[in-house]
Design an enzyme around this catalytic site. Structure first.
Site, PDB file in Angstrom:
ATOM      1  CE  LYS A 166      -4.136  -0.125   1.831  1.00 32.96           C
ATOM      2  NZ  LYS A 166      -5.072  -0.416   0.731  1.00 32.96           N
TER       3      LYS A 166
HETATM    4  N1  PMP Z   1      -6.175  -4.740  -3.372  1.00 28.87           N
HETATM    5  C1  PMP Z   1      -5.950  -3.422  -3.254  1.00 28.87           C
HETATM    6  C2  PMP Z   1      -5.297  -2.700  -4.372  1.00 28.87           C
HETATM    7  C3  PMP Z   1      -6.337  -2.731  -2.086  1.00 28.87           C
HETATM    8  O1  PMP Z   1      -6.121  -1.418  -1.961  1.00 28.87           O
HETATM    9  C4  PMP Z   1      -6.988  -3.444  -1.056  1.00 28.87           C
HETATM   10  C5  PMP Z   1      -7.455  -2.722   0.181  1.00 28.87           C
HETATM   11  N2  PMP Z   1      -6.459  -2.684   1.149  1.00 28.87           N
HETATM   12  C6  PMP Z   1      -7.196  -4.831  -1.214  1.00 28.87           C
HETATM   13  C7  PMP Z   1      -6.771  -5.447  -2.393  1.00 28.87           C
HETATM   14  C8  PMP Z   1      -7.817  -5.651  -0.125  1.00 28.87           C
HETATM   15  O2  PMP Z   1      -6.914  -5.746   0.967  1.00 28.87           O
HETATM   16  P1  PMP Z   1      -7.425  -5.896   2.465  1.00 28.87           P
HETATM   17  O3  PMP Z   1      -8.238  -7.115   2.519  1.00 28.87           O
HETATM   18  O4  PMP Z   1      -6.172  -6.005   3.252  1.00 28.87           O
HETATM   19  O5  PMP Z   1      -8.200  -4.664   2.775  1.00 28.87           O
END
Ligand code: PMP
Length: 306
Positions: free
Chosen positions: A159
């Site tokens: 992220k």
């Molecule tokens: N892919 C992306 C590009 C994201 O930004 C997110 C959100 N964090 C997710 C997948 C899902 O990740 P998570 O389950 O950790 O929120």
């Protein structure tokens, strides 16, 4: 849009400041070049008070992302875990969304970011549902995006702020075309993820999800894989092509924001006749029990606040 920010506070570098007074200097390196990292974390109402879902896993991912771009966070993981709990309490939130962000200072401007201060802030707000609540049952529509995930390995799987540009463009493109979300492909043309979600399909009773070579290893994704295994469902990580998604028996997104949300339409073609599939429903129900604190088996995923 945020409401009633008058009595809200943001944690910044170890103390709280008023939400309405919180700002970043115009010359912050991060504002100009996207050099920073962030997380999206969720807290849920339980019978034992608010609980943050997989807090330490989110914080660990924040530190991992920072280290990928050589940012050294001037707090420990446990300090930031505590700060997130305190931010919820300070804002009197029983449930909500937490947004930790790490950004660089304004001591000098230019690409060189070596000696800049590293700042950490945490905001929290009420956020009962990202998608229309009906979407959890009816599903959402998606569109194949013309925006691909970048080839640079830093640009997926972490992220990192600057890398979210293509995700934002993909989402806007989908919205402009009447869809609810985008499906981004990786550099090889395989299904990668949504703009902020991971994707799963179900075919002949088995679950499949893309490998994490070109997408974020979402914490909800990891949770769903674990839950599925515990329910004796088979999950395989593999390259998925567009036709496999099109011909899936069921498809759904996972993510902190969307939790588990069915995908009922892909580029105007219905998936599972446009309705939620049985496995999707089973996983949603189990996930709901877990986040509301009703399943003791998964209680280690919850950090209770008081
Ligand atoms: N892919 C992306 C590009 C994201 O930004 C997110 C959100 N964090 C997710 C997948 C899902 O990740 P998570 O389950 O950790 O929120």
């Amino acid at each position: 849009m945020f409401v009633d920010t008058e009595n809200k506070y943001i944690w910044k570098n170890g103390s709280f400041e008023r939400w309405n007074d919180s700002n970043v200097h115009i010359l912050s390196h991060t504002l100009h070049y996207g050099t920073g990292v962030f997380e999206g974390v969720r807290a849920y109402k339980t019978n034992n008070g608010p609980a943050i879902f997989r807090l330490s896993d989110h914080t660990k991912r924040l530190f991992d992302a920072a280290s990928k771009i050589s940012i050294s966070i001037p707090f420990s993981e446990s300090e930031l875990n505590l700060a997130q709990c305190e931010t919820l309490e300070k804002n009197n939130l029983k449930e909500g969304y937490l947004r930790p962000i790490v950004y660089l200072g304004n001591e000098g401007l230019g690409l060189r970011a070596k000696d800049l201060s590293v700042n950490v802030a945490i905001a929290a707000w009420e956020w009962p549902s990202y998608m229309d609540p009906e979407a959890k049952e009816k599903g959402i529509s998606v569109m194949k995006s013309s925006h691909k995930q970048y080839e640079n390995p830093l640009h997926s799987g972490n992220k990192i702020i600057g890398t979210y540009f293509s995700n934002t463009m993909a989402l806007h493109e989908a919205l402009d075309n009447g869809a609810d979300e985008a499906i981004m492909l990786d550099k090889n043309g395989y299904i990668s993820e949504g703009s902020g979600e991971n994707i799963f399909i179900v075919k002949d009773g088995h679950m499949y999800t893309p490998t994490t070579d070109h997408c974020l290893n979402g914490i909800t994704r990891q949770s769903v894989i674990q839950i599925a295994k515990d329910l004796n469902l088979q999950v395989k990580e593999k390259n998925l092509d567009y036709d496999e998604l099109l011909n899936a028996d069921e498809a759904f997104f996972t993510g902190t924001a969307v939790e588990i949300t069915p995908i009922s339409k892909l580029d105007n073609n219905l998936i599972n006749n446009g309705s939620r599939g049985e496995i999707t429903k089973q996983l949603q129900e189990k996930f709901q029990e877990i986040i509301s604190g009703h399943d003791k088996f998964y209680q280690s995923w919850l950090t209770f606040i008081k």
